[in-house]
Design a protein around this motif. Structure first.
Motif, PDB file in Angstrom:
ATOM      1  N   LEU A  78      -0.071  -1.645 -12.408  1.00 53.18           N
ATOM      2  CA  LEU A  78       0.782  -0.922 -13.344  1.00 53.18           C
ATOM      3  C   LEU A  78       0.322   0.522 -13.419  1.00 53.18           C
ATOM      4  O   LEU A  78      -0.847   0.816 -13.178  1.00 53.18           O
ATOM      5  N   THR A  79       1.221   1.389 -13.787  1.00 52.78           N
ATOM      6  CA  THR A  79       0.851   2.769 -14.056  1.00 52.78           C
ATOM      7  C   THR A  79       1.328   3.133 -15.452  1.00 52.78           C
ATOM      8  O   THR A  79       2.287   2.566 -15.959  1.00 52.78           O
ATOM      9  N   HIS A  80       0.632   4.070 -16.065  1.00 55.16           N
ATOM     10  CA  HIS A  80       1.079   4.633 -17.339  1.00 55.16           C
ATOM     11  C   HIS A  80       1.357   6.104 -17.063  1.00 55.16           C
ATOM     12  O   HIS A  80       0.464   6.839 -16.646  1.00 55.16           O
ATOM     13  N   THR A  81       2.607   6.487 -17.254  1.00 58.22           N
ATOM     14  CA  THR A  81       3.025   7.854 -16.947  1.00 58.22           C
ATOM     15  C   THR A  81       3.621   8.520 -18.180  1.00 58.22           C
ATOM     16  O   THR A  81       3.993   7.853 -19.142  1.00 58.22           O
ATOM     17  N   SER A 117       6.101  -3.628 -19.124  1.00 58.12           N
ATOM     18  CA  SER A 117       5.128  -3.543 -20.216  1.00 58.12           C
ATOM     19  C   SER A 117       3.824  -4.192 -19.781  1.00 58.12           C
ATOM     20  O   SER A 117       3.827  -5.174 -19.029  1.00 58.12           O
ATOM     21  N   ALA A 118       2.734  -3.685 -20.309  1.00 57.36           N
ATOM     22  CA  ALA A 118       1.415  -4.246 -20.019  1.00 57.36           C
ATOM     23  C   ALA A 118       1.141  -5.428 -20.942  1.00 57.36           C
ATOM     24  O   ALA A 118       1.671  -5.503 -22.047  1.00 57.36           O
ATOM     25  N   VAL A 134      -3.844   4.203 -14.051  1.00 54.77           N
ATOM     26  CA  VAL A 134      -3.441   3.110 -13.181  1.00 54.77           C
ATOM     27  C   VAL A 134      -4.196   1.887 -13.658  1.00 54.77           C
ATOM     28  O   VAL A 134      -5.404   1.964 -13.919  1.00 54.77           O
ATOM     29  N   SER A 135      -3.510   0.769 -13.804  1.00 56.31           N
ATOM     30  CA  SER A 135      -4.145  -0.459 -14.286  1.00 56.31           C
ATOM     31  C   SER A 135      -3.920  -1.597 -13.303  1.00 56.31           C
ATOM     32  O   SER A 135      -2.868  -1.698 -12.683  1.00 56.31           O
ATOM     33  N   LEU A 136      -4.924  -2.435 -13.204  1.00 56.02           N
ATOM     34  CA  LEU A 136      -4.822  -3.673 -12.434  1.00 56.02           C
ATOM     35  C   LEU A 136      -5.026  -4.801 -13.427  1.00 56.02           C
ATOM     36  O   LEU A 136      -6.123  -4.959 -13.980  1.00 56.02           O
ATOM     37  N   GLU A 137      -3.957  -5.528 -13.691  1.00 62.26           N
ATOM     38  CA  GLU A 137      -4.050  -6.677 -14.586  1.00 62.26           C
ATOM     39  C   GLU A 137      -4.371  -7.917 -13.764  1.00 62.26           C
ATOM     40  O   GLU A 137      -3.678  -8.208 -12.785  1.00 62.26           O
ATOM     41  N   ILE A 138      -5.413  -8.624 -14.161  1.00 60.97           N
ATOM     42  CA  ILE A 138      -5.743  -9.917 -13.570  1.00 60.97           C
ATOM     43  C   ILE A 138      -5.480 -10.943 -14.660  1.00 60.97           C
ATOM     44  O   ILE A 138      -6.034 -10.851 -15.758  1.00 60.97           O
ATOM     45  N   TYR A 139      -4.594 -11.891 -14.370  1.00 53.19           N
ATOM     46  CA  TYR A 139      -4.128 -12.810 -15.400  1.00 53.19           C
ATOM     47  C   TYR A 139      -4.028 -14.238 -14.866  1.00 53.19           C
ATOM     48  O   TYR A 139      -4.027 -14.471 -13.653  1.00 53.19           O
ATOM     49  N   HIS A 140      -3.954 -15.171 -15.807  1.00 55.51           N
ATOM     50  CA  HIS A 140      -3.812 -16.576 -15.454  1.00 55.51           C
ATOM     51  C   HIS A 140      -2.320 -16.876 -15.312  1.00 55.51           C
ATOM     52  O   HIS A 140      -1.555 -16.651 -16.257  1.00 55.51           O
ATOM     53  N   TRP A 148       0.825  -1.218   0.000  1.00 57.35           N
ATOM     54  CA  TRP A 148       0.000   0.000   0.000  1.00 57.35           C
ATOM     55  C   TRP A 148       0.856   1.264   0.000  1.00 57.35           C
ATOM     56  O   TRP A 148       0.616   2.181  -0.792  1.00 57.35           O
ATOM     57  N   ASP A 149       1.835   1.344   0.885  1.00 58.19           N
ATOM     58  CA  ASP A 149       2.651   2.564   0.990  1.00 58.19           C
ATOM     59  C   ASP A 149       3.447   2.834  -0.281  1.00 58.19           C
ATOM     60  O   ASP A 149       3.535   3.979  -0.731  1.00 58.19           O
ATOM     61  N   ILE A 150       4.018   1.787  -0.877  1.00 58.79           N
ATOM     62  CA  ILE A 150       4.769   1.945  -2.130  1.00 58.79           C
ATOM     63  C   ILE A 150       3.831   2.408  -3.245  1.00 58.79           C
ATOM     64  O   ILE A 150       4.142   3.336  -3.995  1.00 58.79           O
ATOM     65  N   ASN A 151       2.662   1.751  -3.336  1.00 53.86           N
ATOM     66  CA  ASN A 151       1.688   2.114  -4.368  1.00 53.86           C
ATOM     67  C   ASN A 151       1.218   3.557  -4.187  1.00 53.86           C
ATOM     68  O   ASN A 151       1.142   4.323  -5.154  1.00 53.86           O
ATOM     69  N   ALA A 152       0.911   3.926  -2.948  1.00 52.06           N
ATOM     70  CA  ALA A 152       0.439   5.289  -2.671  1.00 52.06           C
ATOM     71  C   ALA A 152       1.512   6.319  -3.013  1.00 52.06           C
ATOM     72  O   ALA A 152       1.214   7.365  -3.590  1.00 52.06           O
ATOM     73  N   ARG A 153       2.753   6.029  -2.659  1.00 48.19           N
ATOM     74  CA  ARG A 153       3.845   6.974  -2.927  1.00 48.19           C
ATOM     75  C   ARG A 153       3.996   7.237  -4.421  1.00 48.19           C
ATOM     76  O   ARG A 153       4.132   8.376  -4.851  1.00 48.19           O
TER      77      ARG A 153
END
Length: 166
Positions: free
Chosen positions: A118-121, A135-136, A61-67, A42-47
């Motif tokens: 992931l983030t896209h900046t 990479s996404a 900001v993306s959340l990839e859900i994968y197999h 959480w702290d790393i993501n928030a920072r």
């Protein structure tokens, strides 16, 4: 007067960051996945998210859900940032009902599924400790469902959507 505007923008950045993270935690949990890894980072993501919103470099900001066996993308949740901060009356909202409805509609994922944030900046963004470049996964053959604006604080906000298989 300037100190008030700076405080208000900082407050908006904090509100949007916190609610992006809470929304992602809800997506993980309500999709049937264990949020422990997400919460422990959480702290790393928030920072990272807060830093890049403050600098105007965060695009999404993306959340990839994968197999994990096939590495195939099951869903990608995307939260796109809108920089239209006005500093006005301090209006704010987070549309948790819309998000919960969309998660339910998308469905529970297989129990063995994994996820990553992931983030896209923008190019040239500052580096943040704990974050690295990657990479996404491809969304080829998937369709995007848009939910519209889900987080807002004085014009600084976020719109959510998710990629799914037709």
């Amino acid at each position: 007067m300037t100190a008030v505007a700076v405080y208000s923008y900082t407050h908006s950045v904090t509100y949007v960051t916190d609610n992006i993270l809470k929304s992602l935690k809800d997506i993980i949990r309500l999709s049937g996945l264990n949020p422990n890894d997400f919460v422990s980072d959480w702290d790393i993501n928030a920072r990272g998210i807060q830093t890049w919103i403050e600098t105007g470099d965060l695009e999404s900001v993306s959340l990839e859900i994968y197999h994990p066996r096939t590495d195939a993308l099951i869903f990608r949740w995307e939260i796109e940032i809108a920089y239209q901060w006005t500093g006005g009356d301090g209006s704010f909202y987070t549309d948790t009902d819309q998000l919960k409805y969309a998660i339910k509609k998308a469905g529970v994922v297989p129990s063995e599924a994994k996820y990553r944030l992931l983030t896209h900046t923008k190019t040239g963004r500052p580096d943040v400790s704990g974050w690295s470049r990657t990479s996404a996964r491809s969304t080829t053959g998937m369709v995007k469902q848009s939910l519209g604006s889900t987080i807002e604080h004085s014009g600084l906000g976020a719109s959510t959507g998710y990629w799914r298989h037709p």
